[in-house]
Every structure is written in structure tokens, then in C-alpha cells.
Design an enzyme around this catalytic site. Structure first.
Site, PDB file in Angstrom:
ATOM      1  N   ASP A 111       0.819  -1.221   0.000  1.00  0.00           N
ATOM      2  CA  ASP A 111       0.000   0.000   0.000  1.00  0.00           C
ATOM      3  C   ASP A 111       0.853   1.272   0.000  1.00  0.00           C
ATOM      4  O   ASP A 111       0.454   2.289   0.556  1.00  0.00           O
ATOM      5  CB  ASP A 111      -0.976   0.027   1.194  1.00  0.00           C
ATOM      6  N   LYS A 147       2.047   2.092  -5.240  1.00  0.00           N
ATOM      7  CA  LYS A 147       2.738   1.602  -6.440  1.00  0.00           C
ATOM      8  C   LYS A 147       1.986   1.935  -7.718  1.00  0.00           C
ATOM      9  O   LYS A 147       2.598   2.162  -8.762  1.00  0.00           O
ATOM     10  CB  LYS A 147       2.949   0.085  -6.345  1.00  0.00           C
ATOM     11  N   GLY A 191      -4.240  -4.252  -4.130  1.00  0.00           N
ATOM     12  CA  GLY A 191      -5.169  -3.206  -4.544  1.00  0.00           C
ATOM     13  C   GLY A 191      -4.382  -1.976  -4.927  1.00  0.00           C
ATOM     14  O   GLY A 191      -3.637  -1.438  -4.111  1.00  0.00           O
ATOM     15  N   HIS A 192      -4.461  -1.595  -6.173  1.00  0.00           N
ATOM     16  CA  HIS A 192      -3.799  -0.376  -6.630  1.00  0.00           C
ATOM     17  C   HIS A 192      -4.873   0.658  -6.922  1.00  0.00           C
ATOM     18  O   HIS A 192      -5.840   0.344  -7.600  1.00  0.00           O
ATOM     19  CB  HIS A 192      -3.070  -0.611  -7.956  1.00  0.00           C
ATOM     20  N   GLN A 207       1.801  -6.096  -2.918  1.00  0.00           N
ATOM     21  CA  GLN A 207       2.252  -6.128  -1.506  1.00  0.00           C
ATOM     22  C   GLN A 207       3.589  -5.392  -1.333  1.00  0.00           C
ATOM     23  O   GLN A 207       3.831  -4.433  -2.026  1.00  0.00           O
ATOM     24  CB  GLN A 207       2.344  -7.577  -1.004  1.00  0.00           C
TER      25      GLN A 207
HETATM   26  P1  IMP Z   1      -2.928 -12.783   2.074  1.00  0.00           P
HETATM   27  O1  IMP Z   1      -2.004 -12.221   1.051  1.00  0.00           O
HETATM   28  O2  IMP Z   1      -4.387 -12.545   1.765  1.00  0.00           O
HETATM   29  O3  IMP Z   1      -2.641 -14.216   2.383  1.00  0.00           O
HETATM   30  O4  IMP Z   1      -2.683 -11.982   3.453  1.00  0.00           O
HETATM   31  C1  IMP Z   1      -1.470 -12.125   4.177  1.00  0.00           C
HETATM   32  C2  IMP Z   1      -1.052 -10.791   4.792  1.00  0.00           C
HETATM   33  O5  IMP Z   1      -0.657  -9.882   3.767  1.00  0.00           O
HETATM   34  C3  IMP Z   1      -2.150 -10.069   5.577  1.00  0.00           C
HETATM   35  O6  IMP Z   1      -1.565  -9.373   6.650  1.00  0.00           O
HETATM   36  C4  IMP Z   1      -2.706  -9.077   4.567  1.00  0.00           C
HETATM   37  O7  IMP Z   1      -3.328  -7.970   5.191  1.00  0.00           O
HETATM   38  C5  IMP Z   1      -1.426  -8.686   3.857  1.00  0.00           C
HETATM   39  N1  IMP Z   1      -1.661  -8.198   2.496  1.00  0.00           N
HETATM   40  C6  IMP Z   1      -1.961  -8.919   1.398  1.00  0.00           C
HETATM   41  N2  IMP Z   1      -2.071  -8.130   0.322  1.00  0.00           N
HETATM   42  C7  IMP Z   1      -1.831  -6.875   0.740  1.00  0.00           C
HETATM   43  C8  IMP Z   1      -1.758  -5.605   0.074  1.00  0.00           C
HETATM   44  O8  IMP Z   1      -1.934  -5.480  -1.133  1.00  0.00           O
HETATM   45  N3  IMP Z   1      -1.468  -4.555   0.856  1.00  0.00           N
HETATM   46  C9  IMP Z   1      -1.234  -4.665   2.182  1.00  0.00           C
HETATM   47  N4  IMP Z   1      -1.279  -5.813   2.845  1.00  0.00           N
HETATM   48  C10 IMP Z   1      -1.562  -6.909   2.125  1.00  0.00           C
END
Ligand code: IMP
Length: 427
Positions: A13, A16, A40-41, A223
Site C-alpha cells: 500500500d 505503487k 489493490g492499486h 504487496q
Molecule cells: P494474504 O495475502 O491474503 O494471504 O494476506 C497475508 C497478509 O498480507 C495479511 O496481513 C494481509 O493484510 C497482507 N496483504 C496482502 N495483500 C496486501 C496488500 O496489497 N497490501 C497490504 N497488505 C496486504
């Protein structure tokens, strides 16, 4: 010709989407190389706001070929609804290429993501519940269903059958849930296949040829560094490799093709989900950062945890990724503060740490050591050049640059496409 990587330097977040969009004019291909619709972009173009989850940001630039690389896990239903949503707003996804080797998120992955989190209780990861972890788990366990399986109904049927034979036992016997009907899943995925077929390609080959022809390929990570499965705050991480090393594996291009590694760094820090976060502010100031920065998840709508800038993490990201340039985002959010604390080191049980502690236990106990930098009152959202920034904002940027160990080449001063101060070219 260059292949550049855009990588989040914190916990995701970082903004990007804005950076990818800034480079859009120079870029021929934008490739997502890991993650899925957990990302999420947000991209703001004029008065239009686009929230993208699975589609590479390049989809918004008509001259760019957007590519979903082999390292991504794809929920085909989500992908198609994202494509349809953009079509309604006049944006075509015709150019989209999807790697035949990418893995598919299946209904049992989503079911298992939710149910395992519930079983973890207080120890939960705080996942996005999109089936990401279970899909990567099956990939590594060699039981995954790939995009190319959509092209062979016989194989698709067999793979669904094999997967559900085991997963239905787990769902029903371990978690006391209803089993999933393989025939219904097959029908659903065959319908997706019809629509996705024209986009499926050997994207590694396409990208290799493009690079040979002198095209510019931008690899876009989801991420961030601290959510990396190997280099992040395990187990509170995602299940893929957002770091620059993962970009090569996830796009199918070799490391010696990479010329720039651009880190995206927010002027403060946020994280979503569980796990350690030394500079987190759980008080009014944290709430103020969340409100002012609009720190609510694009994907899940969850409140993001907010805190001050952490230079230890930035240094770590520089080292792990080999960052050549930073794009510092959301500097405007800090306007109006008297002074701004920046974490320069941690203290763990009275011992100073200038690097991230080696063990998870120590990192959980890390207490930030702050340095106060003078703030600025001026509105900086119209700044066009570095010299337009007030002296204290310039000093803040220079201090972050020095602490992070890589040059800050662009600075975001507002959400709009044109609200970026370019210090030096990123390409
Ligand atoms: P997962 O990717 O859904 O398995 O989540 C694993 C961890 O990564 C959790 O803490 C999510 O909140 C975090 N996470 C996954 N995608 C994002 C993102 O795009 N931005 C911020 N945190 C993320």
C-alpha cells in the site's frame, strides 16, 4: 533495453499504482509477477479513480501491453469482473496477456483461507480471505490447477477431481464445512476458459522477444518487502515473493535483464493485518494519519494500521531488493506538523539495533529510537519541482534518502497523475 522492477519497500500500500502510471508513457509492457487479488492499486486519472486488484496498472494506458505473469495466482471470476468493470468505463482489456503457467485460485482455496484463519483465532494472519495462501500452498505441493489447464477440459476435470478428493475431506472432516461439488466447479471454470482463452500466452517468451526488440518492460510487484514469504515478518506475510528476486521468477525473465529496481516508499508507514510494526501509533496521531492519508484498504476496506517512517525498514528494503531509486509517496499528508519523528534504530531489551533483529521474538519487542525532524506548514500539493518544496520538506526528503541508502528520484505530493515531483528520471 531495460526491464525495471517496482517493489513496495514497506508492508504494501505504498502507492505503487501511481508510480507505474507515472512511468506508463515510457513503458511497453507492464507485468504483475506475484500475488493475486489480495493486492489493490488505486490510480487517479483526472476525475476518475480506478481500483485495480489483479489487472496490471498498464491496462489504463492504451499503448501498454498488460501481462499477468506465471508467478501470479488468478481468481478467474474476479479477473473477468474487473475486465467487465473497466469495459463499462470504456477501457479495453483486449491487449491483456495471461501466462499459461500462472496458477488458478479455486473455490476450495477461498473456503480454506477463511476457515483456517477462523481456527487460528488470536494467532490469525489477518489475510485478505481471497484464497491466496492455499493457492500458493497447492502450487508448491504440486497439486495446483494452472491457466493452461483451462485449454484442456479433460485435464481440468481430472485436476479438479484430484484436488477436491483431498480438500473435501479436509473441509468436511477437519473443519466441519460442506464439501465442494467437482462438477459444478468444472462447469464454472469451463465458462471462464471460453472468455480467457484469447489472452493465454507463453508470456516469458513474449517478454524475452520484447526485450530483444528494445522494448521497455516494467515488472509490477504487489504487496511489499516486509510481506515477502522469505524476507518479510513471517508468518505475518503473504505467500509469494514481492521482492525483486521474485520478479524474475514470477515473470520468467532472467536477473541480468533488470536495469532499475524502483522502491516505493511511503513518507510514513502503514500495514494491514496482524504482525509486528514497531512505529505503529495506536493513539489520536495514528487516527489522524489514517484519516488524512485515507488509509483504508482498497481490497478489504479494513483500516490500515499507521505509524511514523521507519528508516531501519527502508534500509532493509534497499539491501534485500538492490533498490536503485526510490519513489517517495504521500509526502503531502505530513504537511502541517510541527515536527516529524523518524525511527532511526530499535532498542530491544536495552540493546540498540541498527538493522532488523535476526529473530521474530526480538522484532516483536523492538522499540523505536526516534529522531525529530522539523515539519512544514505549507501546502505542497502544487509543487512541480524539488525547489518548490519548503526547506523543511526538502530536508525531510534528504534525511530519508540518506537513512534509506538509495536516491529518492520522485516524490508524490497528491493523488493526481500530475502531482509528482520528478527529481531525476526513473528510466
Ligand atoms: P494474504 O495475502 O491474503 O494471504 O494476506 C497475508 C497478509 O498480507 C495479511 O496481513 C494481509 O493484510 C497482507 N496483504 C496482502 N495483500 C496486501 C496488500 O496489497 N497490501 C497490504 N497488505 C496486504
Amino acid at each position: 533495453m531495460p526491464a525495471a522492477v517496482l517493489v513496495g519497500a514497506q508492508w504494501g500500500d505504498e502507492g505503487k499504482g501511481k508510480a507505474t502510471d507515472l512511468l506508463g508513457g515510457d513503458v511497453d509492457y507492464v507485468v504483475r509477477y506475484q500475488g493475486g487479488n489480495n493486492a489493490g492499486h488505486t490510480v487517479v486519472i483526472g476525475d476518475q479513480k480506478y481500483a485495480l486488484h489483479l489487472l496490471p496498472t498498464g491496462i489504463l494506458s492504451p499503448d501498454v501491453v498488460p501481462v499477468i505473469g506465471n508467478g501470479v495466482v488468478i481468481d478467474p471470476g474476479v479477473l473477468l469482473s474487473e475486465i467487465d468493470g473497466l469495459a463499462k468505463r470504456g477501457i479495453s482489456a483486449e491487449r491483456l496477456l495471461i501466462s499459461s503457467n500462472a496458477h488458478l485460485i479455486m473455490p476450495h482455496h477461498k473456503a480454506l483461507d477463511k476457515v483456517t484463519e477462523r481456527y487460528l483465532g488470536k494467532a490469525k494472519i489477518g489475510t485478505t480471505g481471497r484464497g491466496i495462501g492455499p493457492a500458493y500452498g497447492d502450487k508448491i505441493a504440486r497439486m495446483g490447477v494452472r491457466v493452461q489447464d483451462l485449454l484442456d477440459p479433460g485435464i481440468l476435470a481430472k485436476k479438479i477431481e484430484v484436488a477436491l478428493t483431498e480438500k473435501n475431506q479436509v473441509l468436511t472432516k477437519v473443519y466441519n464445512r460442506r464439501g465442494i461439488d467437482p462438477a459444478a466447479v468444472l462447469e464454472e471454470y469451463l465458462a471462464y476458459a471460453e472468455r480467457l482463452k484469447p489472452h493465454i500466452a507463453d508470456t516469458s517468451l513474449v517478454l524475452s522477444k520484447a526485450l530483444d526488440e528494445g522494448k521497455f518492460v516494467l515488472l509490477e510487484g504487489g504487496q511489499g518487502t516486509l510481506l515477502d514469504i522469505d524476507h518479510g515478518t513471517y508468518p505475518f506475510v503473504t505467500s509469494s515473493s514481492p521482492t525483486s528476486g521474485g520478479a524474475c521468477a514470477g515473470a520468467g525473465i532472467p536477473p541480468n535483464r533488470l536495469t532499475k529496481i524502483i522502491g516505493i516508499l511511503k513518507a510514513y508507514t502503514t500495514r494491514v493485518g496482524s504482525g509486528p510494526f514497531p512505529t505503529e501509533l495506536t493513539d489520536e496521531t495514528g487516527e489522524w494519519l489514517r484519516r488524512t492519508g485515507g488509509e483504508y484498504g482498497v481490497t478489504t476496506g479494513r483500516d490500515r494500521r499507521c505509524g511514523w517512517f521507519d528508516a531501519v525498514i527502508a534500509r532493509y528494503a534497499t539491501r534485500i531488493n538492490g533498490i536503485t531509486d526510490y519513489f517517495l509517496t504521500k509526502l503531502d499528508i505530513l504537511s502541517g506538523l510541527e515536527s516529524i519523528p523518524v525511527c532511526v534504530a530499535y532498542e530491544v531489551d536495552g540493546v540498540r539495533h541498527d538493522e532488523i533483529p535476526m529473530t521474530q521474538t526480538d522484532f516483536h519487542h523492538a522499540v523505536p529510537v526516534y529522531e525529530e525532524l522539523p515539519g512544514w506548514k505549507e501546502d505542497i500539493s502544487n509543487a512541480k519541482s524539488f525547489d518548490d518544496l519548503p526547506p523543511n520538506a526538502q530536508s525531510y526528503v534528504r534525511a530519508l534518502e540518506e537513512m534509506s541508502g538509495a536516491p529518492i528520484s520522485a516524490i508524490g505530493v497528491g493523488p493526481g497523475r500530475d502531482q509528482t515531483v520528478v527529481v531525476r528520471s526513473l528510466v
